[in-house]
Design a protein around this motif. Structure first.
Motif, PDB file in Angstrom:
ATOM      1  N   ARG A  54      -4.373   6.017   2.797  1.00  0.00           N
ATOM      2  CA  ARG A  54      -3.567   4.893   2.323  1.00  0.00           C
ATOM      3  C   ARG A  54      -4.313   4.176   1.200  1.00  0.00           C
ATOM      4  O   ARG A  54      -5.516   3.925   1.311  1.00  0.00           O
ATOM      5  CB  ARG A  54      -3.299   3.933   3.485  1.00  0.00           C
ATOM      6  N   TYR A 110       4.008   0.888   2.180  1.00  0.00           N
ATOM      7  CA  TYR A 110       3.885  -0.040   3.285  1.00  0.00           C
ATOM      8  C   TYR A 110       3.678  -1.474   2.782  1.00  0.00           C
ATOM      9  O   TYR A 110       2.891  -1.698   1.856  1.00  0.00           O
ATOM     10  CB  TYR A 110       2.696   0.326   4.167  1.00  0.00           C
ATOM     11  N   TYR A 116       0.858  -1.171   0.000  1.00  0.00           N
ATOM     12  CA  TYR A 116       0.000   0.000   0.000  1.00  0.00           C
ATOM     13  C   TYR A 116       0.898   1.226   0.000  1.00  0.00           C
ATOM     14  O   TYR A 116       2.089   1.125   0.280  1.00  0.00           O
ATOM     15  CB  TYR A 116      -0.894   0.017   1.248  1.00  0.00           C
ATOM     16  N   ARG A 117       0.319   2.380  -0.279  1.00  0.00           N
ATOM     17  CA  ARG A 117       1.089   3.609  -0.205  1.00  0.00           C
ATOM     18  C   ARG A 117       0.208   4.732   0.317  1.00  0.00           C
ATOM     19  O   ARG A 117      -1.007   4.704   0.180  1.00  0.00           O
ATOM     20  CB  ARG A 117       1.682   3.977  -1.565  1.00  0.00           C
ATOM     21  N   GLN A 118       0.888   5.719   0.884  1.00  0.00           N
ATOM     22  CA  GLN A 118       0.168   6.884   1.402  1.00  0.00           C
ATOM     23  C   GLN A 118       0.981   8.138   1.125  1.00  0.00           C
ATOM     24  O   GLN A 118       2.116   8.269   1.583  1.00  0.00           O
ATOM     25  CB  GLN A 118      -0.081   6.749   2.908  1.00  0.00           C
ATOM     26  N   GLY A 147       7.000   1.164   6.819  1.00  0.00           N
ATOM     27  CA  GLY A 147       6.961   1.976   5.612  1.00  0.00           C
ATOM     28  C   GLY A 147       8.337   2.416   5.152  1.00  0.00           C
ATOM     29  O   GLY A 147       9.277   2.510   5.931  1.00  0.00           O
TER      30      GLY A 147
END
Length: 120
Positions: free
Chosen positions: A45, A95, A37-39, A113
């Motif tokens: 997210r 993440y 995942y990314r934020q 992360g």
């Protein structure tokens, strides 16, 4: 309990490539579905990619499809995210996540992360 440690983030120019790694502790993790995942700052997210426990099936967000490949090495208990043709909008904290129930969209373990920054 599974611990996840991401690495490989950094600064890259637009159009460049980067490979993220996620090392999982515990042999049981080879039976877990894994995901990335990314934020980005100010954003929620979001899902990037996932891979089933066997590695036979992979899933990608439309925004990265064709530019990202998720893979896993059971012998090393490691999941990889190969990213190419990177864009400034790919800038985010990435993440790694693990699902003990094997569900690619439900995760119960998360890493700390790793920052990816793409400059234009």
């Amino acid at each position: 309990q599974v611990q996840l440690v991401e690495s490989g983030g950094g600064l890259v120019q637009a159009g460049g490539s980067l490979t993220l790694s996620c090392a999982a502790s515990g042999r049981a993790s080879i039976y877990y579905a894994m995901g990335w995942y990314r934020q980005a700052p100010g954003n929620e997210r979001e899902f990037v990619a996932a891979i089933t426990a066997s590695g036979a099936n992979t899933y990608y967000a439309d925004s990265v499809k064709g530019r990202v490949t998720i893979s896993r090495d059971h012998a090393k208990n490691t999941v990889y995210l190969q990213m190419s043709s990177l864009r400034p909008e790919d800038t985010a904290v990435y993440y790694c996540a693990a699902s003990s129930r094997g569900k690619v969209y439900e995760y119960d373990y998360w890493g700390q992360g790793t920052q990816v920054t793409v400059s234009s």
